[in-house]
Motif scaffolding. Structure first.
Motif: not given
Length: 504
Positions: A36-41, A44-47, A50-55, A69-70
């Motif tokens: 599921g996360a892969d599908a959303v990733d 969203l252009g593969g981001r 990385a965004a989760l890790a930054d948070l 999702t901007f």
């Protein structure tokens, strides 16, 4: 209105929703993605990761991270729920999925339209995982607002609708029906347990249980205080004697087509427990509105079995009373005569649950069921021994172990407990057949089990589930479990009944 739930097989980019929910796991080196996360990733252009890790997301249980999702997807928000560590095969236990869906549901309060849940986590979304995702989402959306006045318009509310993304909507039809039925049954229990005792007194609980039974097509019987006296229900009458609101006995009967076995359900229905003359401390007494959680659970379970049309005969026997001190209350040193003629010396009026259950178990066994399942918020000793989330199970070893196995599948933790014969001696009485409370504090949960065992004939398969802690959450919400009534152990009772049917 309860939230709706449906399934869709449309591609993610063609869906429209307020939010999408996916899961991520916790690995030794960081976040673990899921299908599921892969599908959303990808959308969203593969981001995403990385965004989760930054948070600072770790993927742990009860962790939910919301990201905008901007405009990169047909939904404004992604809610990423932590699943914890994966199983050895790389997948995730259904309970981990259920808790993650519930936590995400709670975190999305205010997203009042459609929420899409991607059900494939660590493998294909089989029926078990669909149940976990759907149940978690619906149970996590629960709120009790019956006594909130002047709720503001536009206030944040749980999601009103859920979609499960699946490869085959036809295959999801049966799981969705079961998800809805289970969620409704748990909601009924939570609502009853959360209702204040001035509005849920014995006659009212009996009336609400009878109404639920009639709606489910069950046979219904309610005994008032006169019928209880005529029937020799001395235990129920003794406990209820201190209240101006007299006791009741509710019976709900379901006859399944081509029934393979028969099950008696019994649940303790003390609508408020002050302790009676052996009065409780004031601190925490307000939580004793939950002392009828066992009754609510068996009422909901027999209705759920009927809705699912299971091939089994099930009868719920529910003793209902209010335990209060007054000039008419039963006293320490009284001797109570039960329906089966046995007599108990009362040494503690706060050990009242077993006193009403004795009569109810006796009546339930007059139907000669193959199995008896009883549940109650019976002892504070359960909390001392097992904490707030794990129920203790006693009884005949075969049925006891069947219940514990079913609880693991249901996500309602339970532990098999013994009935050591030496503890029975603490119930010895020089006046009557036995006392209602042990002579010391050792093994209080097990001593209560011994008392109930006095009313079980040799050879009868029976199990007693003490849910004193798990039935009512006094702490903060977690997973799909709200503060207040939890609905335990409806899902385990259902799973146990299904296992008993399958064993025939």
């Amino acid at each position: 209105m309860p939230p709706t739930i449906s399934a869709t097989d449309r591609p993610l980019e063609k869906l429209s929703a307020d939010a999408v929910v996916v899961g991520v796991g916790k690995g030794p080196d960081g976040l673990l993605s899921t299908p599921g996360a892969d599908a959303v990733d990808r959308l969203l252009g593969g981001r995403l990761l990385a965004a989760l890790a930054d948070l600072g997301a770790k993927g742990g249980e009860d962790e939910v991270t919301r990201l905008p999702t901007f405009g990169q997807g047909p939904f404004p928000v992604v809610a990423v729920a932590g699943l914890g560590a994966p199983l050895p095969d790389g997948g995730y236990a259904p309970e981990a999925v259920r808790r993650a869906a519930g936590a995400a549901s709670r975190a999305l309060t205010g997203r009042s339209a459609v929420v899409t849940l991607l059900a494939a986590v660590g493998g294909a979304p089989d029926a078990e995982r669909l149940h976990a995702v759907g149940e978690g989402a619906l149970l996590g959306a629960y709120e009790f607002t019956a006594y909130k006045s002047d709720l503001p318009a536009g206030r944040p509310t749980p999601p009103a609708s859920y979609q499960l993304v699946v490869p085959d909507t036809g295959a999801a039809k049966a799981p969705l029906a079961r998800i809805r039925a289970v969620a409704d049954a748990v909601t009924l229990v939570r609502d009853l347990v959360n209702t204040p005792p001035n509005d849920l007194y014995p006659a009212e609980l009996a009336a609400r249980g009878a109404a639920a039974g009639k709606k489910a097509g069950l046979s219904v019987e309610v005994l008032d205080e006169k019928a209880l006296a005529a029937g020799g229900y001395g235990g129920i009458l003794a406990v209820g004697a201190g209240s101006a609101r007299p006791p009741r006995l509710l019976r709900l009967e379901y006859r399944g087509k081509k029934a393979r076995t028969s099950v008696a359900l019994v649940g303790k229905g003390i609508t408020f427990d002050s302790g009676g003359i052996s009065i409780k401390p004031a601190a925490g007494m307000a939580d004793m509105k939950s002392d009828m959680a066992g009754a609510a659970a068996v009422i909901a379970t027999v209705c759920l079995v009927a809705e699912l049309g299971l091939p089994v005969d099930v009868t719920a026997t529910v003793p209902i009373a209010e335990n209060l001190p007054s000039g008419t209350a039963y006293r320490p040193a009284d001797v109570v005569t039960f329906r089966n003629g046995k007599k108990s010396e009362i040494t503690n009026t706060d050990a009242e649950g077993r006193v009403v259950l004795a009569d109810a178990i006796t009546r339930a066994l007059e139907d000669s069921p193959a199995h008896l399942l009883e549940t109650s918020t019976l002892t504070g000793a359960q909390l001392v021994a097992l904490g707030t989330r794990t129920s203790g199970v006693m009884g005949s070893e075969e049925l006891r172990d069947t219940v514990v196995t079913a609880s693991r599948r249901s996500g309602e933790p339970m532990w098999a407990m013994p009935l050591p014969p030496e503890l029975r001696r603490s119930l010895d009485s020089s006046t009557a057949d036995f006392t209602n409370s042990g002579s010391d504090r050792s093994g209080g949960m097990l001593v209560a089990g011994h008392f109930l065992a006095e009313f079980i004939p040799a050879g009868q398969q029976w199990a007693h589930i003490d849910v004193a802690g798990p039935a009512y959450n006094t702490g903060a919400p977690w997973g799909y479990t709200p503060k207040g009534g939890t609905g335990v152990p409806v899902r385990t009772l259902l799973a146990t009944i299904e296992d008993l049917i399958a064993a025939q």
